[in-house]
Write an enzyme that holds these catalytic residues in place. Structure first.
Site, PDB file in Angstrom:
ATOM      1  N   ASP A  23      67.519 -26.057   2.547  1.00  0.00           N
ATOM      2  CA  ASP A  23      68.847 -26.363   1.992  1.00  0.00           C
ATOM      3  C   ASP A  23      68.919 -26.387   0.468  1.00  0.00           C
ATOM      4  O   ASP A  23      69.850 -25.858  -0.128  1.00  0.00           O
ATOM      5  CB  ASP A  23      69.277 -27.766   2.460  1.00  0.00           C
ATOM      6  CG  ASP A  23      69.816 -27.721   3.864  1.00  0.00           C
ATOM      7  OD1 ASP A  23      69.605 -26.700   4.530  1.00  0.00           O
ATOM      8  OD2 ASP A  23      70.437 -28.718   4.274  1.00  0.00           O
ATOM      9  N   GLY A  24      67.928 -27.027  -0.156  1.00  0.00           N
ATOM     10  CA  GLY A  24      67.914 -27.138  -1.618  1.00  0.00           C
ATOM     11  C   GLY A  24      67.876 -25.753  -2.247  1.00  0.00           C
ATOM     12  O   GLY A  24      68.562 -25.469  -3.244  1.00  0.00           O
ATOM     13  N   ARG A  49      59.205 -27.517  -5.895  1.00  0.00           N
ATOM     14  CA  ARG A  49      60.528 -28.137  -5.775  1.00  0.00           C
ATOM     15  C   ARG A  49      60.986 -28.421  -7.199  1.00  0.00           C
ATOM     16  O   ARG A  49      60.218 -28.964  -7.994  1.00  0.00           O
ATOM     17  CB  ARG A  49      60.444 -29.437  -4.973  1.00  0.00           C
ATOM     18  CG  ARG A  49      59.872 -29.251  -3.563  1.00  0.00           C
ATOM     19  CD  ARG A  49      59.987 -30.553  -2.763  1.00  0.00           C
ATOM     20  NE  ARG A  49      59.113 -30.559  -1.595  1.00  0.00           N
ATOM     21  CZ  ARG A  49      59.449 -30.064  -0.401  1.00  0.00           C
ATOM     22  NH1 ARG A  49      60.620 -29.507  -0.218  1.00  0.00           N
ATOM     23  NH2 ARG A  49      58.609 -30.132   0.608  1.00  0.00           N
ATOM     24  N   ASP A  58      60.744 -27.121   9.414  1.00  0.00           N
ATOM     25  CA  ASP A  58      61.538 -28.197  10.013  1.00  0.00           C
ATOM     26  C   ASP A  58      62.654 -27.725  10.951  1.00  0.00           C
ATOM     27  O   ASP A  58      63.198 -28.514  11.709  1.00  0.00           O
ATOM     28  CB  ASP A  58      62.169 -29.056   8.909  1.00  0.00           C
ATOM     29  CG  ASP A  58      61.128 -29.778   8.083  1.00  0.00           C
ATOM     30  OD1 ASP A  58      60.068 -30.132   8.636  1.00  0.00           O
ATOM     31  OD2 ASP A  58      61.361 -29.982   6.876  1.00  0.00           O
ATOM     32  N   GLY A  89      54.544 -31.812  27.447  1.00  0.00           N
ATOM     33  CA  GLY A  89      54.697 -32.738  28.572  1.00  0.00           C
ATOM     34  C   GLY A  89      54.606 -34.202  28.162  1.00  0.00           C
ATOM     35  O   GLY A  89      54.086 -35.033  28.913  1.00  0.00           O
ATOM     36  N   GLN A 146      50.445 -29.213   9.861  1.00  0.00           N
ATOM     37  CA  GLN A 146      51.594 -28.535  10.482  1.00  0.00           C
ATOM     38  C   GLN A 146      52.162 -27.415   9.616  1.00  0.00           C
ATOM     39  O   GLN A 146      52.897 -26.558  10.091  1.00  0.00           O
ATOM     40  CB  GLN A 146      52.720 -29.550  10.751  1.00  0.00           C
ATOM     41  CG  GLN A 146      52.337 -30.619  11.735  1.00  0.00           C
ATOM     42  CD  GLN A 146      53.282 -31.816  11.685  1.00  0.00           C
ATOM     43  OE1 GLN A 146      54.248 -31.880  12.431  1.00  0.00           O
ATOM     44  NE2 GLN A 146      53.012 -32.765  10.807  1.00  0.00           N
TER      45      GLN A 146
HETATM   46  O1  F6P Z   1      58.367 -28.488   4.523  1.00  0.00           O
HETATM   47  C1  F6P Z   1      59.148 -29.481   5.077  1.00  0.00           C
HETATM   48  C2  F6P Z   1      58.437 -30.758   5.041  1.00  0.00           C
HETATM   49  O2  F6P Z   1      57.198 -30.478   5.586  1.00  0.00           O
HETATM   50  C3  F6P Z   1      59.022 -31.963   5.734  1.00  0.00           C
HETATM   51  O3  F6P Z   1      58.892 -31.996   7.097  1.00  0.00           O
HETATM   52  C4  F6P Z   1      58.298 -33.100   5.070  1.00  0.00           C
HETATM   53  O4  F6P Z   1      59.006 -34.281   5.163  1.00  0.00           O
HETATM   54  C5  F6P Z   1      58.219 -32.602   3.667  1.00  0.00           C
HETATM   55  O5  F6P Z   1      58.229 -31.196   3.733  1.00  0.00           O
HETATM   56  C6  F6P Z   1      57.020 -33.058   2.877  1.00  0.00           C
HETATM   57  O6  F6P Z   1      56.987 -32.311   1.710  1.00  0.00           O
HETATM   58  P1  F6P Z   1      56.131 -32.533   0.411  1.00  0.00           P
HETATM   59  O7  F6P Z   1      55.162 -33.604   0.682  1.00  0.00           O
HETATM   60  O8  F6P Z   1      55.508 -31.208   0.158  1.00  0.00           O
HETATM   61  O9  F6P Z   1      57.120 -32.862  -0.656  1.00  0.00           O
END
Ligand code: F6P
Length: 321
Positions: free
Chosen positions: A103-104, A72, A127, A185, A253
């Protein structure tokens, strides 16, 4: 156009590798040279480029994560940082890019396109919070991971007649909780879009308990709604008579081999992105509507709001009653 680049940015998602593979193979089939850019937009600044051939992407379709790594880079909003990226792309003769992320990532793609480097953006995030597509690459795999976990949690919850709260990701979008709750469920689903207050939840659980003292209850909850999910569990326990445990599924996840759907979605979107670049297009966000691939101008895509089909809201309502 002779040379294009590909990068992944933001949180990784299963299926990103399938998309990378498709971009590389489709690019080569058009006679283009394809460069991988490591670590998202940071790689553009640091000239972290690698020439890719068809073997660079062999055997990656089944792998989770992203072979190009990801990062990021909030500073990419700054014009001076973007200009450095463009200078590096020019230096290496890279004329256009496919970027995969949320989005970013789209904002960065639009900024680069506006400055002359055509970019096509693919939705890659677990997400499913990108409104210009029905589904993002990675969502289906994460959903299946969650369902698998909730099924296991249900076994022990049932055995002890407890209440289990399972917190899932989603980043202000309730799709993971919604679909996982329906598919597993769950008795209660709480998301940013459907957020009953604590008393309503307590009353409903008390009603269930009154009907059957031996029953269990599963609650699937989106992240970022409660300051502490464990404190929420304590409150539920104190007020309902259910022994209550919270499980935060976390990064499990985001990992794992992509599902068939994510491999196919990544592959289709990757190839389509190269088609769009070959048509001279840039600043477009690729999505899927039904079974059809679509391209939406990024400014429009960023303004779109996700809307849940009324039938889905009804399912939740029925579950919660
Ligand atoms: O990839 C999306 C996501 O998993 C979000 O659901 C979560 O809030 C976020 O990234 C956490 O990202 P990180 O801890 O890598 O900055």
């Amino acid at each position: 156009m002779k040379r294009i680049g590909i990068l992944t940015s933001g949180g990784d998602a299963p299926g990103m590798n399938a998309a990378i593979r498709a971009v590389v193979r489709a690019g080569l089939s058009y006679g283009l040279e394809v460069y991988g850019i490591y670590n998202g937009y940071r790689g553009l600044i640091e000239e972290d480029f690698v020439a890719m051939n068809r073997h660079s992407v062999s055997d990656i379709v089944a792998r989770g994560g992203t072979i190009l790594r990801t990062a990021r880079l909030p500073e990419f909003k700054e014009l001076s940082v973007q200009q450095k990226a463009i200078a590096n792309l020019k230096k290496h003769g890279i004329e256009a890019l496919v970027v995969i992320g949320g989005d970013g990532t789209y904002r960065g793609a639009l900024d680069l396109t506006n400055q002359g480097v055509n970019c096509i953006a693919l939705p890659g995030t677990i997400d499913n919070d990108v409104a210009s597509t029905d589904f993002t690459i990675g969502f289906d795999t994460a959903l299946n991971t969650i369902i698998d976990a909730v099924d296991k949690i249900r076994d022990t919850t049932e055995s002890h007649s407890r209440c289990s709260i399972v917190e899932v990701m989603g980043n202000h979008c309730g799709d993971l909780a919604l679909y996982a709750g329906i598919a597993s469920g769950a008795e209660i689903i709480i998301t940013p879009e459907i957020h009953p207050d604590d008393q309503e939840v307590i009353d409903y659980l008390k009603k269930l308990r009154a009907q059957d003292a031996d029953r269990r209850a599963i609650m699937v909850v989106s992240e970022k709604l409660y300051p502490s999910i464990h404190d929420f569990a304590k409150k539920i326990e104190e007020n309902t008579g259910f022994v209550t445990r919270a499980t935060v599924l976390g990064y499990i996840q985001r990992g794992g081999a992509p599902s068939a759907n994510d491999r196919i979605l990544g592959g289709r979107m990757g190839a389509y992105a190269v088609d769009l670049l070959m048509e001279g297009k840039g600043g477009e966000a690729v999505g899927i509507r039904g079974t059809t691939l679509v391209a939406t101008p990024i400014p429009e895509a960023l303004k779109m709001k996700k809307v849940w089909d009324e039938s889905i809201r009804n399912v939740v309502h029925q579950i919660n009653n």
